[in-house]
Design a protein around this motif. Structure first.
Motif, PDB file in Angstrom:
ATOM      1  N   LEU A 130      -0.723   0.910   6.007  1.00 33.46           N
ATOM      2  CA  LEU A 130      -0.172   1.016   4.649  1.00 33.46           C
ATOM      3  C   LEU A 130       0.596  -0.245   4.269  1.00 33.46           C
ATOM      4  N   ALA A 131       1.274  -0.840   5.247  1.00 36.24           N
ATOM      5  CA  ALA A 131       1.992  -2.091   4.991  1.00 36.24           C
ATOM      6  C   ALA A 131       1.007  -3.231   4.756  1.00 36.24           C
ATOM      7  N   LEU A 132      -0.093  -3.216   5.488  1.00 36.21           N
ATOM      8  CA  LEU A 132      -1.117  -4.258   5.350  1.00 36.21           C
ATOM      9  C   LEU A 132      -1.713  -4.269   3.951  1.00 36.21           C
ATOM     10  N   ILE A 133      -2.002  -3.093   3.423  1.00 35.47           N
ATOM     11  CA  ILE A 133      -2.653  -3.001   2.108  1.00 35.47           C
ATOM     12  C   ILE A 133      -1.643  -2.988   0.962  1.00 35.47           C
ATOM     13  N   LYS A 134      -0.340  -3.072   1.295  1.00 31.85           N
ATOM     14  CA  LYS A 134       0.734  -3.032   0.296  1.00 31.85           C
ATOM     15  C   LYS A 134       0.591  -1.789  -0.576  1.00 31.85           C
ATOM     16  N   ILE A 135       0.811  -0.648   0.044  1.00 29.22           N
ATOM     17  CA  ILE A 135       0.558   0.634  -0.609  1.00 29.22           C
ATOM     18  C   ILE A 135       1.347   0.801  -1.913  1.00 29.22           C
ATOM     19  N   GLY A 136       2.517   0.189  -2.000  1.00 25.00           N
ATOM     20  CA  GLY A 136       3.294   0.276  -3.236  1.00 25.00           C
ATOM     21  C   GLY A 136       2.555  -0.351  -4.414  1.00 25.00           C
ATOM     22  N   ILE A 137       1.936  -1.509  -4.161  1.00 27.26           N
ATOM     23  CA  ILE A 137       1.155  -2.179  -5.205  1.00 27.26           C
ATOM     24  C   ILE A 137      -0.070  -1.354  -5.560  1.00 27.26           C
ATOM     25  N   VAL A 138      -0.726  -0.800  -4.543  1.00 24.06           N
ATOM     26  CA  VAL A 138      -1.912   0.034  -4.774  1.00 24.06           C
ATOM     27  C   VAL A 138      -1.558   1.230  -5.658  1.00 24.06           C
ATOM     28  N   ASN A 139      -0.469   1.900  -5.328  1.00 27.18           N
ATOM     29  CA  ASN A 139      -0.061   3.095  -6.086  1.00 27.18           C
ATOM     30  C   ASN A 139       0.311   2.768  -7.528  1.00 27.18           C
ATOM     31  N   SER A 140       1.064   1.695  -7.722  1.00 25.58           N
ATOM     32  CA  SER A 140       1.482   1.341  -9.083  1.00 25.58           C
ATOM     33  C   SER A 140       0.280   0.952  -9.939  1.00 25.58           C
ATOM     34  N   ASN A 141      -0.683   0.259  -9.344  1.00 23.54           N
ATOM     35  CA  ASN A 141      -1.882  -0.118 -10.082  1.00 23.54           C
ATOM     36  C   ASN A 141      -2.793   1.077 -10.330  1.00 23.54           C
ATOM     37  N   LEU A 142      -2.672   2.083  -9.475  1.00 27.59           N
ATOM     38  CA  LEU A 142      -3.455   3.308  -9.673  1.00 27.59           C
ATOM     39  C   LEU A 142      -3.030   3.997 -10.972  1.00 27.59           C
ATOM     40  N   ILE A 143      -1.738   3.943 -11.274  1.00 32.31           N
ATOM     41  CA  ILE A 143      -1.224   4.535 -12.514  1.00 32.31           C
ATOM     42  C   ILE A 143      -1.814   3.840 -13.724  1.00 32.31           C
ATOM     43  N   THR A 144      -1.833   2.506 -13.718  1.00 33.72           N
ATOM     44  CA  THR A 144      -2.337   1.761 -14.875  1.00 33.72           C
ATOM     45  C   THR A 144      -3.855   1.894 -15.000  1.00 33.72           C
ATOM     46  N   THR A 145      -4.547   1.973 -13.866  1.00 37.33           N
ATOM     47  CA  THR A 145      -6.003   2.174 -13.908  1.00 37.33           C
ATOM     48  C   THR A 145      -6.320   3.534 -14.514  1.00 37.33           C
ATOM     49  N   THR A 164     -13.904   5.304  -9.945  1.00 38.40           N
ATOM     50  CA  THR A 164     -12.991   4.310 -10.527  1.00 38.40           C
ATOM     51  C   THR A 164     -11.672   4.228  -9.763  1.00 38.40           C
ATOM     52  N   LEU A 165     -11.070   5.379  -9.516  1.00 40.39           N
ATOM     53  CA  LEU A 165      -9.767   5.392  -8.852  1.00 40.39           C
ATOM     54  C   LEU A 165      -9.870   4.924  -7.401  1.00 40.39           C
ATOM     55  N   ILE A 166     -10.866   5.403  -6.675  1.00 43.38           N
ATOM     56  CA  ILE A 166     -11.029   4.984  -5.280  1.00 43.38           C
ATOM     57  C   ILE A 166     -11.494   3.536  -5.216  1.00 43.38           C
ATOM     58  N   GLY A 167     -12.445   3.187  -6.080  1.00 45.52           N
ATOM     59  CA  GLY A 167     -12.966   1.817  -6.073  1.00 45.52           C
ATOM     60  C   GLY A 167     -11.899   0.788  -6.388  1.00 45.52           C
ATOM     61  N   SER A 168     -11.109   1.038  -7.425  1.00 45.32           N
ATOM     62  CA  SER A 168     -10.052   0.091  -7.793  1.00 45.32           C
ATOM     63  C   SER A 168      -8.984   0.016  -6.708  1.00 45.32           C
ATOM     64  N   SER A 169      -8.662   1.151  -6.113  1.00 44.89           N
ATOM     65  CA  SER A 169      -7.669   1.160  -5.029  1.00 44.89           C
ATOM     66  C   SER A 169      -8.152   0.331  -3.846  1.00 44.89           C
ATOM     67  N   LEU A 170      -9.436   0.432  -3.543  1.00 44.22           N
ATOM     68  CA  LEU A 170      -9.995  -0.301  -2.396  1.00 44.22           C
ATOM     69  C   LEU A 170      -9.990  -1.811  -2.625  1.00 44.22           C
ATOM     70  N   ILE A 171     -10.352  -2.249  -3.835  1.00 39.64           N
ATOM     71  CA  ILE A 171     -10.375  -3.702  -4.053  1.00 39.64           C
ATOM     72  C   ILE A 171      -8.958  -4.276  -4.074  1.00 39.64           C
ATOM     73  N   ILE A 172      -8.004  -3.491  -4.552  1.00 36.08           N
ATOM     74  CA  ILE A 172      -6.603  -3.945  -4.540  1.00 36.08           C
ATOM     75  C   ILE A 172      -6.087  -3.987  -3.102  1.00 36.08           C
ATOM     76  N   ALA A 173      -6.374  -2.931  -2.343  1.00 35.03           N
ATOM     77  CA  ALA A 173      -5.938  -2.875  -0.939  1.00 35.03           C
ATOM     78  C   ALA A 173      -6.568  -4.003  -0.134  1.00 35.03           C
TER      79      ALA A 173
END
Length: 304
Positions: free
Chosen positions: A25-40, A65-74
């Motif tokens: 979770l630290a590697l993928i910066k889960i905080g950034i992933v989650n915040s971008n999930l809201i905007t997506t 869309t939600l899984i795909g965008s989360s994966l490219i951000i992670a």
């Protein structure tokens, strides 16, 4: 005695698995992933709303869309961690990243990142070609234009990095409607303009860490005074945007305008406050609440 030893072994496995998960979770910066999930999600939801499409008829699009965008951000964040592991140990907030401590080695983190990006892009292209292309642009702008090119060389690195941070709502919209509406571009602009004052405030808080890492953030290169001018100018640039979102209703228009004026007032107060670090912390916290509340409000006003 054997049962006690067995329980201890199980507990060790649990602890190891838990630690490995936290490192991931630290590697993928889960905080950034989650915040971008809201905007997506907001971009996608508004596309459903303005095209009169019921989301229950498009659950496959929502999932992809939600899984795909989360994966490219992670994946992009993972590669960022690999690339920056030579300087992350110099900064307090990044020195415990698994790529720094060695808990996840560089080749493994890079492989994970590339796999996540590849799978994420495939999922986005399964929605619309436009969504996939925008996702690809987001990855390129974050990994290449920001991480590898501008971050360590130019004071404009924050603005360059804002491109990738602004594409999630566009991805969400494009997955539903490839013909991007004006509202979609306003969401992009809102995200793009929001990021410089957000990250400049963070950079003021962490100025000595950025200086130690030799990263040319605006407060490091130009000082706090110039940074304040830039922050206020970027916040002021948000003022016209609610006028382009009038289709969301008067309540949202008033809410967004009030938040913009409040942020600008707080920004201007920085010229009188003697404690610059305290002011930067207030601006940073305000920016977090600003983004979350307004994007959630966009969804709520279309439901009520």
């Amino acid at each position: 005695m054997s049962n006690s030893r067995m329980m201890t072994d199980v507990e060790k496995v649990d602890v190891t698995a838990s630690t490995a998960w936290k490192d991931f979770l630290a590697l993928i910066k889960i905080g950034i992933v989650n915040s971008n999930l809201i905007t997506t999600f907001t971009g996608m939801w508004l596309a459903f709303y303005f095209t009169n499409t019921h989301f229950l008829n498009s659950l496959d699009i929502m999932f992809l869309t939600l899984i795909g965008s989360s994966l490219i951000i992670a994946g992009s964040c993972s590669i960022n961690n690999v690339y920056d592991r030579d300087i992350d140990h110099l900064m307090e907030r990044t020195k415990e990243r698994p790529t720094v401590t060695g808990k996840i080695n560089g080749p493994k983190a890079l492989t994970l990142g590339l796999i996540m990006i590849a799978v994420g892009l495939i999922m986005l292209f399964m929605t619309t070609i436009t969504a996939g292309v925008i996702g690809l642009i987001g990855v390129f702008s974050y990994v290449v234009l920001y991480t590898m090119w501008s971050k360590r060389k130019y004071v404009s690195n924050t603005i360059v990095g804002s491109i990738s941070g602004a594409v999630p709502p566009l991805i969400g919209w494009a997955a539903v409607d490839a013909n991007l509406d004006v509202v979609a571009w306003v969401l992009f602009l809102m995200m793009f303009i929001w990021q410089p004052p957000h990250f400049y405030a963070l950079a003021m808080k962490r100025v000595e860490e950025y200086r130690a890492a030799n990263i040319p953030m605006l407060p490091v290169v130009k000082g706090f005074g110039t940074t304040k001018h830039h922050i206020v100018a970027w916040v002021a640039a948000l003022l016209p945007l609610p006028f382009f979102l009038m289709d969301l209703g008067m309540f949202f228009f008033i809410l967004a305008t009030a938040f913009n004026i409040g942020w600008l007032a707080l920004g201007l107060a920085g010229y009188k406050m003697k404690d610059d670090i305290k002011w930067s912390k207030l601006m940073f916290v305000y920016s977090l609440n600003y983004l979350t509340i307004l994007f959630v409000a966009m969804v709520i006003v279309t439901v009520l």
